[in-house]
Design a protein around this motif. Sequence first.
Motif, PDB file in Angstrom:
ATOM      1  N   ALA A  42       0.826  -1.211   0.000  1.00 45.00           N
ATOM      2  CA  ALA A  42       0.000   0.000   0.000  1.00 45.00           C
ATOM      3  C   ALA A  42       0.859   1.259   0.000  1.00 45.00           C
ATOM      4  CB  ALA A  42      -0.934   0.002   1.212  1.00 45.00           C
ATOM      5  N   ALA A  46       0.831   3.999  -2.978  1.00 49.28           N
ATOM      6  CA  ALA A  46       0.475   5.378  -2.622  1.00 49.28           C
ATOM      7  C   ALA A  46       1.610   6.337  -2.955  1.00 49.28           C
ATOM      8  CB  ALA A  46       0.127   5.465  -1.138  1.00 49.28           C
ATOM      9  N   ASN A  47       2.850   5.933  -2.690  1.00 48.52           N
ATOM     10  CA  ASN A  47       3.984   6.804  -2.978  1.00 48.52           C
ATOM     11  C   ASN A  47       4.204   6.972  -4.479  1.00 48.52           C
ATOM     12  OD1 ASN A  47       4.706   7.569  -0.352  1.00 48.52           O
ATOM     13  ND2 ASN A  47       5.773   5.634  -0.031  1.00 48.52           N
ATOM     14  N   GLN A  49       1.864   7.232  -6.597  1.00 51.85           N
ATOM     15  CA  GLN A  49       0.790   8.086  -7.102  1.00 51.85           C
ATOM     16  C   GLN A  49       0.732   9.461  -6.441  1.00 51.85           C
ATOM     17  OE1 GLN A  49      -1.096   7.019  -9.698  1.00 51.85           O
ATOM     18  NE2 GLN A  49       0.186   5.185  -9.643  1.00 51.85           N
ATOM     19  N   ARG A  50       1.576   9.715  -5.478  1.00 52.66           N
ATOM     20  CA  ARG A  50       1.480  10.959  -4.710  1.00 52.66           C
ATOM     21  C   ARG A  50       2.139  12.125  -5.429  1.00 52.66           C
ATOM     22  NH1 ARG A  50       6.287  12.381  -2.234  1.00 52.66           N
ATOM     23  NH2 ARG A  50       7.796  10.701  -2.212  1.00 52.66           N
ATOM     24  N   PHE A  61       0.031   2.543   7.195  1.00 53.15           N
ATOM     25  CA  PHE A  61      -1.044   1.681   6.709  1.00 53.15           C
ATOM     26  C   PHE A  61      -1.318   0.487   7.627  1.00 53.15           C
ATOM     27  CE2 PHE A  61       0.622   3.962   3.106  1.00 53.15           C
ATOM     28  CZ  PHE A  61      -0.532   4.355   2.434  1.00 53.15           C
TER      29      PHE A  61
END
Length: 95
Positions: A42, A46-47, A49-50, A61
């Motif tokens: 996760a 997330a990283n 897409q950040r 998470f």
Amino acid sequence: MPVRELLARTSSRELAEWMAYERLTGPLDGRLRGDVQAAIVAATVANAQRAKGSALKPADFLPDWEPPRPRTPEEIWQDVIQINAALGGEYRTTA
């Protein structure tokens, strides 16, 4: 180590201490720590897409392990009976 050998070498007190520790910290067996593996994935997703800024860590998470609720003496006694039975003991009432 086979379970029978482990139980022969471990006192009921030590077993109870490990059980209490695991209840507070989560599973001891790394193979059962799917939450850690999922948190790593996760955080990576997330990283990726950040926007610019601080990176998220897998710890962001992970679920919070809630401490166990206070237990009644009767509930604790039932656990003692179950552990004793698992170790080959028997339950006797005093009269």
